[in-house]
Design an enzyme around this catalytic site. Structure first.
Site, PDB file in Angstrom:
ATOM      1  N   GLY A  47       0.868  -1.178   0.000  1.00 43.56           N
ATOM      2  CA  GLY A  47       0.000   0.000   0.000  1.00 43.56           C
ATOM      3  C   GLY A  47       0.894   1.214   0.000  1.00 43.56           C
ATOM      4  O   GLY A  47       1.849   1.283  -0.772  1.00 43.56           O
ATOM      5  N   SER A  49       3.399   3.168   2.474  1.00 45.21           N
ATOM      6  CA  SER A  49       4.017   2.977   3.791  1.00 45.21           C
ATOM      7  C   SER A  49       3.823   4.170   4.718  1.00 45.21           C
ATOM      8  O   SER A  49       3.653   3.999   5.930  1.00 45.21           O
ATOM      9  CB  SER A  49       5.497   2.637   3.637  1.00 45.21           C
ATOM     10  OG  SER A  49       6.179   3.632   2.898  1.00 45.21           O
ATOM     11  N   CYS A  79       6.073  -5.478   0.313  1.00 50.07           N
ATOM     12  CA  CYS A  79       6.179  -4.160  -0.308  1.00 50.07           C
ATOM     13  C   CYS A  79       6.160  -3.031   0.739  1.00 50.07           C
ATOM     14  O   CYS A  79       7.118  -2.901   1.476  1.00 50.07           O
ATOM     15  CB  CYS A  79       5.104  -4.018  -1.380  1.00 50.07           C
ATOM     16  SG  CYS A  79       5.598  -2.866  -2.655  1.00 50.07           S
ATOM     17  N   ARG A 108      12.695   3.357  -1.042  1.00 49.70           N
ATOM     18  CA  ARG A 108      11.306   3.424  -1.525  1.00 49.70           C
ATOM     19  C   ARG A 108      11.312   3.651  -3.032  1.00 49.70           C
ATOM     20  O   ARG A 108      12.114   4.425  -3.547  1.00 49.70           O
ATOM     21  CB  ARG A 108      10.547   4.568  -0.846  1.00 49.70           C
ATOM     22  CG  ARG A 108      10.294   4.309   0.608  1.00 49.70           C
ATOM     23  CD  ARG A 108       9.467   5.422   1.209  1.00 49.70           C
ATOM     24  NE  ARG A 108       8.102   5.422   0.704  1.00 49.70           N
ATOM     25  CZ  ARG A 108       7.285   6.467   0.791  1.00 49.70           C
ATOM     26  NH1 ARG A 108       7.693   7.595   1.316  1.00 49.70           N
ATOM     27  NH2 ARG A 108       6.054   6.376   0.318  1.00 49.70           N
ATOM     28  N   ILE A 135       5.381  -3.471  -7.807  1.00 50.41           N
ATOM     29  CA  ILE A 135       4.663  -2.216  -8.029  1.00 50.41           C
ATOM     30  C   ILE A 135       5.273  -1.133  -7.134  1.00 50.41           C
ATOM     31  O   ILE A 135       5.140  -1.206  -5.906  1.00 50.41           O
ATOM     32  CB  ILE A 135       3.158  -2.377  -7.698  1.00 50.41           C
ATOM     33  CG1 ILE A 135       2.555  -3.529  -8.518  1.00 50.41           C
ATOM     34  CG2 ILE A 135       2.402  -1.074  -7.954  1.00 50.41           C
ATOM     35  CD1 ILE A 135       1.150  -3.913  -8.098  1.00 50.41           C
ATOM     36  N   ARG A 136       5.924  -0.175  -7.729  1.00 46.97           N
ATOM     37  CA  ARG A 136       6.641   0.839  -6.946  1.00 46.97           C
ATOM     38  C   ARG A 136       7.367   0.161  -5.773  1.00 46.97           C
ATOM     39  O   ARG A 136       7.274   0.579  -4.622  1.00 46.97           O
ATOM     40  CB  ARG A 136       5.672   1.916  -6.429  1.00 46.97           C
ATOM     41  CG  ARG A 136       5.082   2.749  -7.563  1.00 46.97           C
ATOM     42  CD  ARG A 136       4.342   3.986  -7.058  1.00 46.97           C
ATOM     43  NE  ARG A 136       3.283   3.628  -6.137  1.00 46.97           N
ATOM     44  CZ  ARG A 136       3.197   4.038  -4.877  1.00 46.97           C
ATOM     45  NH1 ARG A 136       4.106   4.843  -4.384  1.00 46.97           N
ATOM     46  NH2 ARG A 136       2.210   3.669  -4.120  1.00 46.97           N
ATOM     47  N   HIS A 175       4.597  -8.629  -4.626  1.00 52.44           N
ATOM     48  CA  HIS A 175       3.200  -8.827  -4.188  1.00 52.44           C
ATOM     49  C   HIS A 175       2.706 -10.229  -4.500  1.00 52.44           C
ATOM     50  O   HIS A 175       1.945 -10.410  -5.464  1.00 52.44           O
ATOM     51  CB  HIS A 175       2.282  -7.837  -4.926  1.00 52.44           C
ATOM     52  CG  HIS A 175       2.399  -6.428  -4.469  1.00 52.44           C
ATOM     53  ND1 HIS A 175       1.671  -5.926  -3.413  1.00 52.44           N
ATOM     54  CD2 HIS A 175       3.158  -5.418  -4.924  1.00 52.44           C
ATOM     55  CE1 HIS A 175       1.973  -4.650  -3.237  1.00 52.44           C
ATOM     56  NE2 HIS A 175       2.880  -4.315  -4.138  1.00 52.44           N
ATOM     57  N   GLU A 177       0.413 -11.773  -3.177  1.00 51.44           N
ATOM     58  CA  GLU A 177      -1.061 -11.824  -3.014  1.00 51.44           C
ATOM     59  C   GLU A 177      -1.792 -11.412  -4.291  1.00 51.44           C
ATOM     60  O   GLU A 177      -2.990 -11.609  -4.407  1.00 51.44           O
ATOM     61  CB  GLU A 177      -1.489 -10.943  -1.826  1.00 51.44           C
ATOM     62  CG  GLU A 177      -1.457  -9.439  -2.051  1.00 51.44           C
ATOM     63  CD  GLU A 177      -0.047  -8.847  -2.058  1.00 51.44           C
ATOM     64  OE1 GLU A 177       0.941  -9.601  -1.915  1.00 51.44           O
ATOM     65  OE2 GLU A 177       0.051  -7.615  -2.199  1.00 51.44           O
TER      66      GLU A 177
HETATM   67  N1  GLN Z   1       6.216   2.727  -2.767  1.00 47.27           N
HETATM   68  C1  GLN Z   1       5.231   2.399  -1.777  1.00 47.27           C
HETATM   69  C2  GLN Z   1       5.590   2.987  -0.430  1.00 47.27           C
HETATM   70  O1  GLN Z   1       6.613   3.583  -0.280  1.00 47.27           O
HETATM   71  C3  GLN Z   1       5.071   0.903  -1.632  1.00 47.27           C
HETATM   72  C4  GLN Z   1       4.443   0.332  -2.871  1.00 47.27           C
HETATM   73  C5  GLN Z   1       3.609  -0.875  -2.648  1.00 47.27           C
HETATM   74  O2  GLN Z   1       3.352  -1.301  -1.519  1.00 47.27           O
HETATM   75  N2  GLN Z   1       3.129  -1.418  -3.739  1.00 47.27           N
HETATM   76  O3  GLN Z   1       4.826   2.858   0.487  1.00 47.27           O
END
Ligand code: GLN
Length: 192
Positions: A47, A49, A79, A108, A135-136, A175, A177
């Site tokens: 999500g 952070s 993540c 991050r 994802i990111r 991820h 999940e």
């Molecule tokens: N880049 C997000 C963060 O710093 C983490 C990305 C993710 O959980 N998919 O919280």
């Protein structure tokens, strides 16, 4: 049957809940400190952070969970959840805190911004190849010897761990999940 919580403050909670429901575990959504009672383990989802950190503090879960982790309670962060468990956050907000339970430094969005999100097969020790959805994703740039590396990935700039464990604390940069493959969750729940 182990009772496994999913921290349900923000992020992809529902996906973790459904994946855990496929395994032989009782699943509990954790929104308040007392929801942590009688759990065998907890998943901290992906999500944002900074948002999850804020909600951990305002919900009162932050300190209760910290005491439990220090006492050996099992947690797996994916993540954003991995960021929350790490010792050092690079490129975070200046006031961003983390539990420091895994002796790693994570950057991050270390693999790039949203548009650079990608999928890659990941070879997990003792499991085989699982699909990795990044994802990111945070990049683990430093890890100490006490951290067991269960999977590494080279996404063009050398090998970096993407699944790590130190005793009761697990961290995953991707991820699991969001796939149909529940073997990473199974590894965690088998350890409970
Ligand atoms: N880049 C997000 C963060 O710093 C983490 C990305 C993710 O959980 N998919 O919280």
């Amino acid at each position: 049957m182990p009772r496994v919580g999913v921290l349900a403050l923000q992020g992809d909670v529902r996906e973790h809940v459904s994946m855990l429901q496929e395994l032989d575990v009782d699943v509990v959504r954790v929104r308040h400190p007392e929801d942590l009672d009688n759990l065998d383990g907890l998943v901290l989802p992906g999500g944002e952070s900074t948002t999850i950190a804020y909600l951990l503090a305002t919900s009162g879960i932050r300190t209760t969970l910290e005491e439990k982790i220090n006492a050996g309670f099992s947690v797996m962060g994916t993540c954003a959840g991995l960021i929350l468990l790490s010792r050092e956050i690079l490129g975070g907000r200046s006031d961003q805190w983390s539990y420091g339970a895994l002796d790693i430094s994570v950057r991050r969005n270390g693999y790039g911004r949203q548009i650079a999100s990608f999928e890659s097969p990941v070879e997990v020790k003792g499991v085989g190849v699982v699909p990795g959805v990044f994802i990111r994703a945070p990049k683990i740039e430093r890890w100490s010897d006490e951290v067991e590396v269960l999977a590494m990935l080279d996404h063009g700039d050398g090998q970096h761990p993407v699944l790590v464990r130190h005793a009761n604390v697990w961290g995953c940069a991707f991820h699991p999940e969001l796939t149909l493959d529940s073997r990473v969750h199974q590894l965690f729940t088998d350890s409970l």
